[in-house]
Motif scaffolding. Structure first.
Motif, PDB file in Angstrom:
ATOM      1  N   LYS A   1       0.831  -1.214   0.000  1.00 34.08           N
ATOM      2  CA  LYS A   1       0.000   0.000   0.000  1.00 34.08           C
ATOM      3  C   LYS A   1       0.860   1.257   0.000  1.00 34.08           C
ATOM      4  O   LYS A   1       0.615   2.187  -0.760  1.00 34.08           O
ATOM      5  CB  LYS A   1      -0.930   0.009   1.223  1.00 34.08           C
ATOM      6  CG  LYS A   1      -2.129  -0.893   1.047  1.00 34.08           C
ATOM      7  CD  LYS A   1      -2.979  -0.922   2.290  1.00 34.08           C
ATOM      8  CE  LYS A   1      -3.655   0.417   2.540  1.00 34.08           C
ATOM      9  NZ  LYS A   1      -4.490   0.389   3.745  1.00 34.08           N
TER      10      LYS A   1
ATOM     11  N   SER B   1      -0.604   3.891  -2.590  1.00 31.78           N
ATOM     12  CA  SER B   1      -0.899   5.236  -2.076  1.00 31.78           C
ATOM     13  C   SER B   1      -0.192   6.373  -2.829  1.00 31.78           C
ATOM     14  O   SER B   1      -0.764   7.451  -2.947  1.00 31.78           O
ATOM     15  CB  SER B   1      -0.574   5.328  -0.589  1.00 31.78           C
ATOM     16  OG  SER B   1      -1.355   4.379   0.092  1.00 31.78           O
TER      17      SER B   1
ATOM     18  N   LEU C   1      -6.616   6.156  -2.358  1.00 28.22           N
ATOM     19  CA  LEU C   1      -7.261   4.889  -2.016  1.00 28.22           C
ATOM     20  C   LEU C   1      -8.481   5.104  -1.132  1.00 28.22           C
ATOM     21  O   LEU C   1      -8.392   5.767  -0.097  1.00 28.22           O
ATOM     22  CB  LEU C   1      -6.283   4.009  -1.249  1.00 28.22           C
ATOM     23  CG  LEU C   1      -5.474   2.961  -1.990  1.00 28.22           C
ATOM     24  CD1 LEU C   1      -4.699   2.118  -0.983  1.00 28.22           C
ATOM     25  CD2 LEU C   1      -6.345   2.083  -2.864  1.00 28.22           C
TER      26      LEU C   1
END
Ligand code: NAP
Ligand code: MG
Length: 405
Positions: free
Chosen positions: A28, A33, A38
């Motif tokens: 992530k 990100s 997100l």
């Protein structure tokens, strides 16, 4: 002002345990990100939270997938006796995947992630073998009994109307074991539909196999209902495309699959699909080189990694050692979910991003940079064997190049 890709509807994000939880966070932070704003609805299925909520969190996560249609799931511990001690649990909670699949119903499709420099260990396989695993019922929803000693076991069905069915299973003269399991016509037909639909989308043949010669009612019903769905709903389309559906005994199927060139779907009942998909993934070198998606008949999708939490690597990680854990299956779980979200919500940039991320990951490996599990198998030999973080940084660099070109 941010030029990050915007989402319209949240993804259901289901976090998990151990090494995969560590990788989840890194994926992530490193790969998603920086490029996407997100939007997720987060469910922590880490074992501690499942214990604290008496596993309600798992049910809530499945309900959220019904609401938003698309989820992405990290690997989770299914606790056994050792885990109860390790995590000081109230009880041995059920497998979260089992709970979620029972709520969503459906079929799990597993496709190998192939790269040019890892050859399948079955040499004749030129094209991927896609496994379709029924995700409802059978031994995953069974009732078992440890027979303590002599006595009689019977199968009894009491219909709402009409006469009951009663048959002796065994007159036990000593202790033994007993198991009752079931499936539903609607779930079997939906399984068949999901397979034929997916195969048409991928433009491949469907092979279905059970043990109907021995199991003359149970497995035979699977065979019959599959054929019925095919004849009524799909035969025309398959014939028009020159595609084929064929049924064969599971023993025969295994022999044929191993001798084949690949390039078809191999549909199986729940247990057969469970064990055979690990075999198929291993042929491609690593449990991490396979995608897995649960497709429910109502149009819900759950993307996941088919492997577990990679416990041994996690313990090394806890000691401060670097691990060389392969994050491909987790990356592809995210890209699968983002693409589906993009498709449903019509966000072409999101689909394009996910495609580029997949290509970047594949290219890194094809350029000879890979984790240890693959390095043992690569031909030509790996240029550089990387640890978990380094692999993600290589992918990030490649992704950056792709987005700028
Ligand atoms: P596992 O986590 O799949 O790992 C088994 C072995 O396969 C590892 O020790 C490792 O071999 C190799 N491996 C798996 N994934 C890898 C990756 N991404 N990169 C590199 N190597 C990888 O299975 P397990 O150790 O039997 O189970 C651990 C926990 O996972 C259990 O608590 C089980 O309940 C859970 N589980 C969860 C799921 C799920 O949520 N989908 C599925 C299966 C198991 P080396 O150690 O030799 O490097
Ligand atoms: Mg398995």
């Amino acid at each position: 002002m941010s030029d990050k890709i915007k989402m319209k509807t949240p993804l259901v994000e289901i976090d998990g345990d151990e090494m995969t939880r560590v990788l989840w966070k890194m994926i992530k932070e490193e790969l998603l990100s920086p490029y996407i704003e997100l939007q997720t609805e987060y469910y922590d299925l880490g074992l501690k939270t499942r214990d604290e909520t008496d596993d309600q969190i798992t049910v809530e996560a499945a309900e959220a997938i019904k609401k938003y249609k698309v989820g992405v799931k990290c690997a989770t511990i299914t606790p056994n006796v050792d885990r109860i001690k390790e995590y000081d649990l109230k009880k041995a909670w059920k497998s979260p995947n089992g709970t979620i699949r029972a709520i969503l119903d459906g079929t799990v499709f597993r496709c190998p992630i192939t790269v040019s420099n890892i050859k399948p260990s079955i040499r004749s396989w030129k094209k991927p073998v896609i496994v379709a695993r029924h995700a409802y019922g059978d031994i995953y929803k069974d009732t078992e009994y440890r027979v303590p000693g002599p006595g009689k076991a019977e199968l009894l069905f009491t219909p709402e109307k009409g006469e009951e069915f009663r048959r002796t299973i065994c007159e036990f003269e000593e202790g033994g074991v007993l198991l009752g399991m079931y499936n539903l016509d609607s779930s079997i037909k939906n399984f068949a539909r999901a397979c034929f639909q997916f195969a048409l989308e991928e433009d491949i043949d469907v092979w279905f196999a059970t043990k109907d010669t021995i199991s003359k009612k149970y497995d035979h019903t699977f065979k019959e209902l599959f054929q019925e769905v095919y004849d009524r709903e799909f035969a025309k389309e398959f014939e028009a495309r020159g595609r084929e559906y064929f049924y064969t005994l599971i023993d025969d199927a295994i022999a044929r699959v191993v001798r084949s060139e690949g390039g078809f779907m191999w549909a199986m009942k729940n247990y057969d699909g469970d064990v055979m998909s690990d075999m198929v993934a291993s042929v491609y070198g690593s449990l991490a080189m396979m995608t897995s998606v649960l497709v429910s008949p109502k149009g819900y999708y759950e993307y996941e990694a088919a492997h577990g939490t990679v416990q041994r690597h996690y313990y090394r990680h806890l000691k401060g050692e670097k691990t060389s854990t392969n994050s491909m299956a987790l990356i592809f779980a995210w890209t699968g979910a983002l693409k589906k979200r993009g498709e449903i919500d019509r966000i072409p940039e999101l689909i394009d991003f996910a495609d580029k991320l997949e290509d970047a990951s594949l290219e890194v490996i094809e350029n000879g940079i890979m984790t240890k599990d693959l390095a043992r198998l690569a031909e030509p030999p790996a240029q550089k064997v990387v640890n978990s973080e380094e692999f993600l940084q290589e992918v990030r660099q490649k992704l950056k190049e792709k987005r700028e070109s």
